[in-house]
Design an enzyme around this catalytic site. Structure first.
Site: not given
Length: 287
Positions: A20, A100, A102, A121, A148, A198
């Site tokens: 990522e 967490r 992201n 999620e 995201n 994303d």
């Protein structure tokens, strides 16, 4: 749509579980990227091929350069700082069980816009917050599922944002002086069967490049929301993209292999499309 297909190359062959967050660091002429679930921060110097790897004590959702050197990390329990001498310290610690950090992005004013999500999620379990260099954190969106892609237009007056399950790329009006966002509306909607949006980045023309999880592609949308380019890729789980290299003309793309029963050999690798376009220099975190 004006273009489909551009040859990609493999920048780093890697088996990242959840690659990522590619980010070009102009101070070091290297690309930063992460493997969230393996708690790893990678660097890659395209001029020499040199790579480094650092393990973090927690899952790491994003890493960005700091204006004075070092890195800022969006971790499971909050925002941490790595100083140039590799010393770690917390800037803003806010642990929430089951949640967490992201994706994250640095705004034109040097603040860090950080996303969170629940591991399961759960709908509405995440946030988007603005963190300043003194550690002050302000929640901007509090009904987010998987926070995201975040990015700004070249003039800083528009902010683009993705909450992945919505299948939308949203756009906000922003006040460059205060950083406030208003007028949320969809720029583009990803159709059924094309994957889920994303990570994103914005180029010098104001176009928005979107990585498609389970969509095996990166798409470019114009500022009016028209799809005008598609880069097909052999790996289904495309996670994020960013411009880097000399002149910011090369598009770096991260990928994932998590959850795939028979992953493609390149799943989890860092890919690059040379000469894909022209990026915009990103601010470093002012902290």
């Amino acid at each position: 749509m004006t273009g489909t297909g551009t040859a990609f190359e493999v920048a780093v062959h890697e088996e990242a579980a959840l690659g990522e967050g590619p980010t070009w660091d102009p101070a070091t002429d290297r690309l930063l990227w992460i493997d969230i679930l393996n708690s790893r921060v990678h660097t890659y110097d395209p001029s020499t091929g040199r790579r480094t790897l650092r393990r973090t004590d927690q899952h790491v959702g994003a890493v960005k350069p700091r204006a004075g050197g070092g890195l800022v990390l969006n971790l499971r329990d909050g925002i941490g700082l790595l100083d140039p001498d590799d010393t770690f310290r917390w800037l803003h610690r806010e642990p929430v069980p089951g949640r967490r950090g992201n994706d994250a992005a640095v705004a034109p004013d040097g603040s860090l816009w950080t996303g969170t999500m629940r591991y399961d999620e759960a709908a509405g379990g995440g946030t988007l917050s603005r963190v300043t260099g003194d550690g002050t954190a302000e929640v901007l969106l509090d009904d987010v599922t998987v926070s995201n892609g975040t990015g700004w237009s070249p003039d800083g007056r528009l902010m683009y944002y993705i909450d992945t399950p919505t299948r939308r790329v949203d756009v906000f009006d922003t006040d460059p002086a205060s950083g406030r966002i208003t007028g949320r509306r969809p720029l583009a909607v990803i159709e059924d069967g094309a994957g889920f949006p994303d990570g994103l980045c914005v180029d010098a023309d104001g176009c928005v490049w979107v990585a498609l999880w389970d969509g095996a592609a990166v798409r470019r949308y114009t500022p009016s929301g028209d799809l005008d380019r598609v880069i097909p890729l052999p790996v289904p789980r495309v996670t994020a993209c960013a411009f880097g290299g000399p002149g910011l003309t090369d598009l770096y793309i991260t990928t994932a292999r998590v959850g795939l029963a028979a992953p493609h050999p390149l799943a989890g690798s860092l890919l690059v499309v040379p000469g894909a376009g022209r990026g915009v220099a990103q601010a470093a975190f002012a902290g």
